[in-house]
Write a protein that holds these residues in place. Structure first.
Motif, PDB file in Angstrom:
ATOM      1  N   VAL B  77       0.912  -1.206  -0.252  1.00 50.43           N
ATOM      2  CA  VAL B  77       0.037   0.051   0.037  1.00 50.43           C
ATOM      3  C   VAL B  77       1.015   1.209  -0.027  1.00 50.43           C
ATOM      4  O   VAL B  77       1.815   1.255   0.590  1.00 50.43           O
ATOM      5  N   THR B  78       0.402   2.260  -0.638  1.00 51.40           N
ATOM      6  CA  THR B  78       1.287   3.480  -0.873  1.00 51.40           C
ATOM      7  C   THR B  78       1.494   4.286   0.757  1.00 51.40           C
ATOM      8  O   THR B  78       0.651   3.856   1.409  1.00 51.40           O
ATOM      9  N   GLU B  79       2.741   4.982   0.985  1.00 54.20           N
ATOM     10  CA  GLU B  79       2.760   5.291   2.307  1.00 54.20           C
ATOM     11  C   GLU B  79       1.649   6.607   2.530  1.00 54.20           C
ATOM     12  O   GLU B  79       1.523   7.108   3.600  1.00 54.20           O
ATOM     13  N   ILE B  80       1.124   6.897   1.257  1.00 48.69           N
ATOM     14  CA  ILE B  80       0.248   8.066   1.497  1.00 48.69           C
ATOM     15  C   ILE B  80      -1.007   7.655   2.374  1.00 48.69           C
ATOM     16  O   ILE B  80      -1.476   8.053   3.374  1.00 48.69           O
ATOM     17  N   THR B  81      -1.553   6.487   1.752  1.00 47.47           N
ATOM     18  CA  THR B  81      -2.668   5.837   2.430  1.00 47.47           C
ATOM     19  C   THR B  81      -2.324   5.407   4.010  1.00 47.47           C
ATOM     20  O   THR B  81      -3.263   5.770   4.994  1.00 47.47           O
ATOM     21  N   LYS B  85      -4.057   6.193   7.601  1.00 46.69           N
ATOM     22  CA  LYS B  85      -4.451   5.343   8.825  1.00 46.69           C
ATOM     23  C   LYS B  85      -3.687   5.446   9.909  1.00 46.69           C
ATOM     24  O   LYS B  85      -4.195   5.588  11.165  1.00 46.69           O
ATOM     25  N   ARG B 113     -12.421   9.332   9.260  1.00 45.76           N
ATOM     26  CA  ARG B 113     -12.153   7.552   9.407  1.00 45.76           C
ATOM     27  C   ARG B 113     -10.613   7.438   8.934  1.00 45.76           C
ATOM     28  O   ARG B 113     -10.071   6.197   8.900  1.00 45.76           O
ATOM     29  N   ASN B 115      -9.233   8.307   5.943  1.00 42.19           N
ATOM     30  CA  ASN B 115      -9.178   8.041   4.364  1.00 42.19           C
ATOM     31  C   ASN B 115      -8.455   9.413   3.941  1.00 42.19           C
ATOM     32  O   ASN B 115      -9.079  10.523   4.239  1.00 42.19           O
ATOM     33  N   VAL B 116      -7.796   9.128   3.055  1.00 39.93           N
ATOM     34  CA  VAL B 116      -7.248  10.278   2.336  1.00 39.93           C
ATOM     35  C   VAL B 116      -8.101  10.888   1.433  1.00 39.93           C
ATOM     36  O   VAL B 116      -8.817  10.356   0.502  1.00 39.93           O
ATOM     37  N   ILE B 117      -8.237  12.255   1.512  1.00 42.77           N
ATOM     38  CA  ILE B 117      -9.187  13.113   0.637  1.00 42.77           C
ATOM     39  C   ILE B 117      -8.566  13.910  -0.241  1.00 42.77           C
ATOM     40  O   ILE B 117      -9.008  14.210  -1.344  1.00 42.77           O
ATOM     41  N   ASP B 118      -7.124  14.272  -0.052  1.00 49.69           N
ATOM     42  CA  ASP B 118      -6.341  14.990  -0.909  1.00 49.69           C
ATOM     43  C   ASP B 118      -4.975  14.830  -0.516  1.00 49.69           C
ATOM     44  O   ASP B 118      -4.666  14.805   0.684  1.00 49.69           O
ATOM     45  N   PHE B 119      -3.843  15.075  -1.449  1.00 53.97           N
ATOM     46  CA  PHE B 119      -2.589  15.091  -1.091  1.00 53.97           C
ATOM     47  C   PHE B 119      -1.750  15.730  -1.995  1.00 53.97           C
ATOM     48  O   PHE B 119      -2.323  15.724  -3.183  1.00 53.97           O
ATOM     49  N   VAL B 203      -3.109  22.398  -0.658  1.00 51.70           N
ATOM     50  CA  VAL B 203      -4.368  21.580  -0.196  1.00 51.70           C
ATOM     51  C   VAL B 203      -4.633  22.542   0.985  1.00 51.70           C
ATOM     52  O   VAL B 203      -3.767  23.341   1.737  1.00 51.70           O
TER      53      VAL B 203
END
Lengths: 387, 256
Positions: B77-81, B85, B113, B115-119, B203
């Protein structure tokens, strides 16, 4: 399963580079073009063959950078590099080049390129709104017509223009129908294959044969769809790709997206759907009808460019898109600046996830691109899990 | 049930063991030249903790730039996601993460939660990353961990170059002109702060803001960022483990 006819589509590359040689040697005139604003119909009515010129590969950029600045869009550098290294057969066999005043980078590059071959430059108005713009652009069409008549010693008749319009409309209808197959969920054709088929059409020396091939491809795909054969499964995130044009050699963002599990269902760029959306009115006076069609192209060079947002909205709905990816080539100011507007529109009005990636033709940032695009796709999956 | 998260960064490799509720163990080693080797060593090291029964390990998730080099993981999984978490686990009120690691800096917005909404991420270049500070510290002949201590309370020397190569020659010139290590250190942290600010401006920053990655250990940089962003920034001792924590959580969710 990949449609078998895609192999025939791919074989067009070899076939077309031979055909252009044969046609040129048989005395046919060739008009080389770069842009989706180029009115192919006028050149065809002068009994010339129209071809797209090469500009989607990294390879000749190094040579181009001997004369052009490094900090310039790769599409311009690649186009110029192909021209000066004589590695593009279509450029080689072109009798005249058609250029147009879209972005600043291209305009100034054409000043250098016109030393290599006879070139006609069409002055594109900076706006598509208002009657004056259309009058101006229509006049440019007539100027191009006069240029070709003088250059080739032919007469472009209304009858020939009408025939060319009909033929090109038929090509548009076929390519549009192919693109629309991917509105189905799940998509029957990978974005990579769609890009290839759409991009390769520009090099078709024999337009009729090209249309016939695409019609056969559509039939094969429809048969596959009836059997339930698709390129992706139902859960693959459906992506609309917008922004700068792509082709073979500059498809890396599309490729990474699909390798990471996305199904790129709509290509809103110039090499994809943008030029297919509007047909030429076959009833109107031909030159006016051609001018109207090309002026309606929603390009980032235009001020304002609301047409692009409208098209993104329409395609997003029609293709049941889960996210929008905006590709900007490095140093492409018009698309880069417009990305802010597109982002706001996609996120706030369409309520869809959005990402912009800025890159060039090289492989050097593949790792970083993968992180961005995979993370973007992960965020889309998260949303759908939560629902 | 134990889930292991492994985050192979460009400088440090981190592993976390998680039982679905709490972190059982964490381990950090330098990545070195082989991300694959680092991953294997990390896994062995974390398995040796007395609280880890290897039979209970049900899932291993890899993240970070070296995630593709780990043959033994169940999922990458990418480090962003993962950062999303991980931050949510540390404090569910976190909405923005500023992560500055060895070769990347990123600003991530998450929902309630995690979850990523923007990056947004830095481009190809190392400006404003840990690598930049490391190279500059080397030129100053100090350790990168000393920069904050040197910089605090000193008037900052203005450093114009963002590029690692040009900044290095700029520093050499400054030192030749007699500028102090302290003022240059302050200038360097200012420059990273500016670069991070311009990234963050793309952002929308929302409270709470969390600072992670190896560079988050720079307490003075954190202070500078708080001033510039006009926001309180939280960080923790294990902020460098955020990606690995997120990976372990994703693994445990997968097996649930």
């Amino acid at each position: 399963m990949r449609p078998a006819i895609m192999e025939e589509v791919e074989a067009l590359r070899g076939i077309n580079s031979v055909k252009i040689k044969e046609a040129s040697e048989a005395g046919k005139k060739v008009v080389g073009m770069y842009c989706v604003f180029s009115p192919q119909e006028i050149a065809m009515a002068a009994d010339a063959i129209t071809v797209t010129l090469c500009g989607t590969k990294q390879e000749p950029i190094e040579e181009a950078e001997k004369e052009l600045p490094r900090n310039l869009c790769p599409l311009i550098k690649s186009s110029y590099g192909f021209a000066i290294t004589d590695k593009c057969p279509y450029f080689y066999f072109s009798d005249v080049l058609l250029a147009e005043t879209t972005c600043d980078g291209k305009k100034k590059m054409y000043e250098l390129m016109e030393k290599l071959k006879p070139m006609h430059i069409m002055n594109l108005p900076q706006t598509a709104t208002g009657e004056e713009a259309l009058v101006f652009w229509k006049n440019e069409m007539n100027r191009f017509k006069d240029y070709l008549e003088n250059q080739f010693g032919v007469q472009i008749t209304e009858e020939k223009l009408r025939a060319a319009i009909k033929l090109m409309n038929r090509e548009r209808v076929a390519m549009k129908k192919l693109h629309q197959l991917n509105a189905h969920k799940p998509a029957p054709i990978s974005g990579m294959d769609m890009m290839l088929a759409q991009w390769l059409k520009g090099f078709n020396v024999d337009k009729e044969a090209g249309i016939e091939l695409i019609e056969r491809l559509i039939k094969e795909v429809e048969v596959q769809m009836e059997k339930g054969i698709y390129a992706f499964d139902e859960n693959a995130p459906r992506i609309l790709l917008t922004g700068c044009p792509i082709g073979s050699g500059s498809e890396k963002v599309l490729k990474i997206l699909e390798e990471s599990g996305a199904s790129v269902v709509a290509l809103e760029n110039c090499t994809g759907y943008k030029g297919l959306d509007v047909l030429i009115d076959e009833e109107k006076e031909p030159i006016l009808a051609i001018a109207e069609k090309y002026l309606s192209t929603p390009c980032s060079c235009m001020i304002p460019n609301h047409g692009r947002l409208d098209l993104i909205e329409r395609l997003s709905k029609e293709y049941e898109v889960d996210g929008v990816v905006d590709l900007t080539w490095q140093a492409c100011h018009t698309y880069n600046i417009e990305s802010f507007t597109v982002k706001k529109f996609v996120k706030d009005t369409l309520n869809l996830p959005f990402i912009q990636v800025e890159t060039d033709y090289s492989d050097s940032d593949e790792g970083q691109l993968k992180v961005r695009l995979e993370a973007f796709l992960e965020s889309i999956s998260n949303c759908s899990l939560a629902e | 049930m134990i889930s292991i998260g492994i985050d192979i960064g460009s400088v440090a490799a981190k592993a976390v063991a998680y039982d679905g509720e709490k972190i059982l163990a964490q381990e950090l080693i330098p990545t070195g030249w082989s991300p694959r080797e680092a991953g294997r060593n990390l896994f062995q090291a974390i398995s040796k903790y007395p609280q880890i029964d290897t039979k209970d390990i049900k899932c291993i998730v890899g993240t970070g730039y070296g995630r593709i080099a780990l043959p033994f993981i169940d999922k990458k999984v990418t480090e962003i996601t993962c950062h999303g978490k991980g931050a949510h686990f540390i404090d569910p009120n976190i909405r923005t993460i500023i992560d500055i690691g060895g070769q990347d800096s990123k600003v991530i917005r998450i929902d309630d939660r995690g979850n990523v909404i923007d990056f947004i991420m830095n481009d190809k270049c190392a400006a404003g990353t840990g690598r930049f500070l490391q190279a500059m510290a080397h030129t100053l002949e100090v350790d990168v961990s000393e920069l904050s201590l040197l910089a605090e309370g000193v008037e900052a020397q203005n450093i114009n170059s963002m590029c690692t190569v040009f900044a290095e020659s700029e520093i050499i010139s400054l030192m030749a002109e007699g500028a102090s290590k302290e003022s240059i250190s302050a200038g360097l942290l200012q420059s990273v702060c500016k670069k991070t600010y311009s990234l963050a401006s793309k952002v929308q920053i929302a409270d709470k803001v969390f600072f992670s990655g190896g560079v988050s250990k720079n307490y003075f940089l954190k202070k500078l960022l708080e001033n510039k962003l006009q926001a309180k920034i939280k960080t923790t001792d294990n902020a460098q483990f955020l990606g690995a924590i997120g990976a372990a959580i994703i693994g445990s969710e997968l097996r649930r």
